[in-house]
Write a protein that holds these residues in place. Structure first.
Motif, PDB file in Angstrom:
ATOM      1  N   ASP A  38     -10.272  -9.394  -0.968  1.00 24.24           N
ATOM      2  CA  ASP A  38     -10.123  -8.499   0.183  1.00 24.24           C
ATOM      3  C   ASP A  38      -9.575  -7.116  -0.188  1.00 24.24           C
ATOM      4  O   ASP A  38      -9.239  -6.329   0.690  1.00 24.24           O
ATOM      5  CB  ASP A  38      -9.234  -9.153   1.238  1.00 24.24           C
ATOM      6  CG  ASP A  38      -7.879  -9.583   0.684  1.00 24.24           C
ATOM      7  OD1 ASP A  38      -7.599  -9.335  -0.507  1.00 24.24           O
ATOM      8  OD2 ASP A  38      -7.097 -10.190   1.445  1.00 24.24           O
ATOM      9  N   ALA A  39      -9.495  -6.830  -1.483  1.00 27.04           N
ATOM     10  CA  ALA A  39      -9.030  -5.518  -1.979  1.00 27.04           C
ATOM     11  C   ALA A  39      -7.652  -5.142  -1.430  1.00 27.04           C
ATOM     12  O   ALA A  39      -7.337  -3.974  -1.241  1.00 27.04           O
ATOM     13  CB  ALA A  39     -10.057  -4.422  -1.678  1.00 27.04           C
ATOM     14  N   LYS A  45     -11.981  -4.872  -5.221  1.00 23.89           N
ATOM     15  CA  LYS A  45     -12.631  -5.993  -4.517  1.00 23.89           C
ATOM     16  C   LYS A  45     -13.524  -6.765  -5.483  1.00 23.89           C
ATOM     17  O   LYS A  45     -14.231  -6.183  -6.297  1.00 23.89           O
ATOM     18  CB  LYS A  45     -13.472  -5.475  -3.357  1.00 23.89           C
ATOM     19  CG  LYS A  45     -14.142  -6.583  -2.562  1.00 23.89           C
ATOM     20  CD  LYS A  45     -14.851  -6.024  -1.349  1.00 23.89           C
ATOM     21  CE  LYS A  45     -15.577  -7.096  -0.560  1.00 23.89           C
ATOM     22  NZ  LYS A  45     -14.725  -8.094   0.033  1.00 23.89           N
TER      23      LYS A  45
END
Length: 121
Positions: A38-39, A45
Motif C-alpha cells: 500500500d506504499a 508500492k
C-alpha cells in the motif's frame, strides 16, 4: 552508508505491466519500510503481500520483530554481525525463517539488515 539494491519480487497477479522504481531513502537509524503493498510511510508500492524493511542496529543494540502466523522471513545481512533467535550471521549471510512469529535481534557491531516479510506458499 550508501547502497544500491536491485531486488526482484514476483507479483501476486499475472499480466501486470513490468515496471521498476528508483528511490533514495534517507539514512535513518532503526527500522525503515522500503516496500509495501500500500506504499505506506513513504515506501515503494509492490504488487505482493510482502514488506521489506531496512534495519540498522548499533553495536550491542537489541530489538524485536513480530509477524503474523504463516509468514516466511528472509534476513539479508548487509553489514556487521547480528544474532537472530540465537543464530549468528555476518555480512553477506542470509537467514530463512519459517513458523516464527517473534524474532529477537541483536548486533555485535554496527549492523544493517534487510528483512523480507513474505507469504508462505
Amino acid at each position: 552508508m550508501t547502497g544500491i539494491y536491485q531486488i526482484w519480487i514476483i507479483p501476486d497477479k499475472t499480466g501486470l505491466t513490468p515496471r521498476y522504481e528508483q528511490h533514495r531513502f534517507e539514512d535513518v537509524q532503526g527500522r525503515q519500510l522500503i516496500l509495501s503493498p500500500d506504499a505506506r510511510d513513504g515506501s515503494m508500492k509492490i504488487f505482493q503481500d510482502m514488506t521489506l524493511w531496512r534495519w540498522t542496529l548499533k553495536n550491542n543494540e537489541t530489538s524485536e520483530y513480530v509477524t503474523k502466523k504463516d509468514r516466511h522471513i528472509w534476513i539479508q545481512v548487509v553489514r556487521g554481525n547480528v544474532i537472530v533467535n540465537g543464530v549468528k550471521a555476518t555480512t553477506s549471510d542470509g537467514l530463512a525463517i519459517q513458523n516464527a512469529t517473534n524474532l529477537q535481534l541483536s548486533a555485535n557491531d554496527d549492523s544493517e539488515i534487510l528483512l523480507f516479510d513474505l507469504p508462505q506458499r
